[in-house]
Every structure is written in C-alpha cells, then in structure tokens.
Write an enzyme that holds these catalytic residues in place. Structure first.
Site, short mmCIF file in Angstrom:
data_model
loop_
_atom_site.label_atom_id
_atom_site.label_comp_id
_atom_site.label_asym_id
_atom_site.label_seq_id
_atom_site.Cartn_x
_atom_site.Cartn_y
_atom_site.Cartn_z
CG HIS A 44 -0.31 -11.37 -4.23
ND1 HIS A 44 -1.30 -12.18 -3.71
CD2 HIS A 44 -0.31 -10.26 -3.47
CE1 HIS A 44 -1.86 -11.57 -2.69
NE2 HIS A 44 -1.30 -10.41 -2.53
CB SER A 45 2.20 -17.67 -5.71
OG SER A 45 2.46 -17.55 -7.10
CE1 TYR A 46 -3.70 -14.70 -3.46
CE2 TYR A 46 -4.33 -15.13 -1.19
CZ TYR A 46 -4.31 -14.31 -2.29
OH TYR A 46 -4.91 -13.06 -2.21
CD GLU B 44 1.94 -10.39 -0.75
OE1 GLU B 44 1.83 -9.23 -1.24
OE2 GLU B 44 1.14 -10.84 0.08
CG ASP C 139 -2.59 -8.35 5.10
OD1 ASP C 139 -3.69 -7.86 4.79
OD2 ASP C 139 -1.64 -8.45 4.29
NE ARG D 145 -4.05 -1.98 2.12
CZ ARG D 145 -4.05 -3.30 2.18
NH1 ARG D 145 -2.94 -3.96 2.47
NH2 ARG D 145 -5.16 -3.99 1.94
CG HIS E 262 -0.97 -5.40 -4.36
ND1 HIS E 262 0.16 -5.34 -3.58
CD2 HIS E 262 -1.75 -6.34 -3.76
CE1 HIS E 262 0.09 -6.19 -2.58
NE2 HIS E 262 -1.07 -6.82 -2.65
C1 G6D Z 1 -5.87 -7.68 1.08
O1 G6D Z 1 -4.61 -6.70 2.88
C2 G6D Z 1 -4.59 -7.73 1.90
C3 G6D Z 1 -3.40 -7.57 1.01
O2 G6D Z 1 -2.20 -7.72 1.77
C4 G6D Z 1 -3.45 -8.61 -0.10
O3 G6D Z 1 -2.32 -8.48 -0.93
C5 G6D Z 1 -4.73 -8.43 -0.89
O4 G6D Z 1 -5.84 -8.57 -0.04
C6 G6D Z 1 -4.85 -9.46 -2.00
O5 G6D Z 1 -6.07 -6.38 0.61
#
Ligand code: G6D
Length: 346
Positions: free
Chosen positions: A175-177, A309, A248, A80, A105
């Site tokens: 930003h892979s999960y 990340e 987060d 952010r 992002h």
């Molecule tokens: C939410 O706060 C989170 C972020 O960190 C994340 O990257 C996003 O969702 C996908 O905003």
C-alpha cells in the site's frame, strides 16, 4: 547490490530493523519488518537529483499510529469485505469491523501492524509471518512470505506466498503511496497514468463493489491512453465524486503481459512502470489522507500520493463471478508485482 540493516526503533522492547537495498545506479529501497512497510524509495529525476518518491514517516511511533497504511502490506485480505463477515462451507466467520461496519485491509491489527521475521537474501529481504487461526476472525493458520528484491534494471520485485492448514481467504498487496515529484515537492494531480484496463468496478456508498463493472470508454476512468490524475478529481462523474473527488477503484487488468500500469511525473521526468500477475489494481489517489500530521516534515494533505494496489478484487468472497480469493489447505497462494523506476527525457 548493497543491503544495509539498521535499528529503526523498538515496540514493547522488540527491536524493529530497517533494510536498505541499494543497486549499482544508486536506486534505494528501504523497508522495515513492522508491517513490511516500505519507508523510502530514492530515485533520480531527469537531472539526476536523487529524491524520495513515496510517503513515509521519520519514526517508528508514527507508523504505529498511522491509519493510512503508508507503505504497508495490507492483508490477510486487502480491500473491503462487506459487513465484516463471510461464509465458507456452511460456517460463518465474523471479522473485525474497522470501516463503517465493514472489514478493511485485514482488520484492526492487520498485516500492516504486526512484526514480521526478516531474512536478508541475495538482492533483497524476505519477511515471514504466521497468522494464527482466528486472527481478526479469519480461519486457518496462514504462513505468509513477502519478498522484496531489487536489481540493476531498477526493478523492485515484490513476491507473495502463503499456505494454510484450513480453507481461508487471502489476497495481499503493498500500500505504498507514490509521489514522483521527489521529496513531496508537489501533489500527484499532474502525474499521468496509463492502465491496460477496459473496465473498472462500480462502488456503492460504502466503497464496496456492487458486482457491476463499467466500461472505461468516455469516462474519467479511461486510462487506456495517458490521462492526468486531476481529470478525475475535478470531474462531476458520479463515481469520482462518490469517493471524495478522485479515484479509489479497482481496475480489471487484461491478461496480456504488456507493461500494464504506467505512472509519470512530467515535471521531474520520473516514471514508474508496473507489471503484475494479479487480476486488478486499486487506484487510490489519497482522497482520505489526513489534513494534519506530517510526512518527513511535509504537511499531510489530499492527493499527496497515489496507491496502485495490485491485488484480488475487493469483496470477492461475496461475488462468485470475481476471481476467487479462497485458499484451501494444500494449495499455494503466490503473486508477483514488478515496479520499474525510470526517467523520461525531455
Ligand atoms: C480509505 O477507501 C480508502 C482505501 O481504499 C484506502 O486503502 C484507505 O483509505 C487507506 O479507506
């Protein structure tokens, strides 16, 4: 090493291609040239079951509609930026405000939502993009490259490079999960995490760093030894509750080159070890994943994946004591993160 290129659909009559890298042990990584999105990583568990270990969709249209940045490159600036504005050399720049009045992002059409040129190289694929001056409000024509390579040591290496013709900001990440259970059989709450980090950044109510870092010791953020993700989800610690029960947060990485981040799924035996030259890793436990929609047939829900990340510190432009994310004309932005996939025997 095999590299397979296939069509992955069309947007506005432009074909998107997928690139699947397969090493000699059968480890597979697939990425598309829309957002440099990693759509699939197939890795074995301790019983040699090869299964997908990242959140992904079956169709391009789902990626176009996605708002969770699944597998994508986040940028021009990952994280952010407060109030969606910043000043450089006396000039104020106004960015897209796409997150509660702040910038997140890279904005409404960040790097996750653009077409990248792709070139197959030895052991991988190189994506390139020219981000024009003023895109999402950022100054400077920025030329960006993202290179994915895979080797027979089961390492996926992501290298980033960028140059600008005018002072700007840049820090990008993938930003892979990850979900090491395999084919999303379970959520990530019983995954364990270990991070070489003594401090994390305190966030305010808009998830923006306050500028203060907090010692992890005696908090649910102490990952200096293995800790189950679930402890941060069930804790009443204010910073865990603040972000929707979980994590987060940016963790400040030590400068040493140990294997800095270790994720494990004890049940499957799968492990992921990450090394990076970045100063931080944002640990995001999928607290905001939607409760509707599907990932390859599995209903979306909180905690179905964890993002690690590696990047510059969020909102660094407003915190002079953070490592800078300013890139000037004539300078080279470069960053490298290595993800090694393994198995821990019983
Ligand atoms: C939410 O706060 C989170 C972020 O960190 C994340 O990257 C996003 O969702 C996908 O905003």
């Amino acid at each position: 090493m095999k590299i397979i290129q296939e069509s992955f659909g069309q947007i506005d009559n432009q074909t998107v291609f997928s690139y699947t890298l397969v090493n000699d042990h059968g480890l597979e990584v697939t990425a598309i040239n829309y957002g440099c999105i990693i759509t699939k990583i197939v890795a074995p568990d301790r019983n040699k079951n090869f299964e997908n270990i990242v959140l992904g969709y079956d169709t391009l249209n789902e990626y176009v509609k996605d708002s969770s940045y699944l597998g994508a490159i986040a940028g021009r600036v990952a994280g952010r930026i407060k109030d969606g504005s910043f000043e450089l050399d006396g000039t104020e720049y106004l960015l897209a405000k796409n997150d509660h009045g702040n910038h997140l992002h890279g904005g409404i059409k960040g790097f996750n939502k653009v077409f990248w040129d792709a070139e197959i190289i030895e052991d991988g694929v190189r994506f390139s993009y020219k981000s024009p001056d003023g895109e999402e409000g950022y100054p400077g024509n920025l030329i960006v490259q993202v290179t994915y390579t895979l080797n027979n040591n089961n390492e996926l290496t992501i290298e980033y490079a960028a140059q600008t013709d005018k002072k700007t900001l840049v820090t990008v990440t993938n930003h892979s999960y990850f979900n090491l259970s395999g084919n999303l059989k379970r959520d990530i709450l019983n995954h364990t995490l270990k991070i070489q980090s003594d401090r994390f950044l305190e966030l305010d109510s808009e998830f923006i760093p306050t500028g203060k870092s907090i010692q992890v010791e005696d908090t649910p953020f102490d990952f200096t030894s293995e800790r189950a993700i679930n402890t941060g989800v069930t804790s009443t610690y204010a910073q865990n509750v603040l972000v929707g029960e979980g994590y987060d947060h940016p963790f400040l990485l030590k400068t040493n080159k140990d294997k800095e981040i270790n994720l494990k799924d004890p049940e499957s035996g799968r492990t992921l070890t990450i090394e990076t030259d970045e100063p931080a890793v944002v640990v995001y436990t999928g607290n905001s994943l939607p409760s509707e929609g599907e990932f390859c047939g599995i209903t979306s829900r909180k905690y179905l994946g964890i993002c690690l990340e590696t990047q510059g510190l969020p909102d660094a432009v407003h915190h002079p004591h953070f490592p800078t994310v300013i890139l000037d004309k004539g300078e080279q932005y470069s960053s490298k993160t290595v993800y090694q996939f393994g198995i821990e025997e019983n």
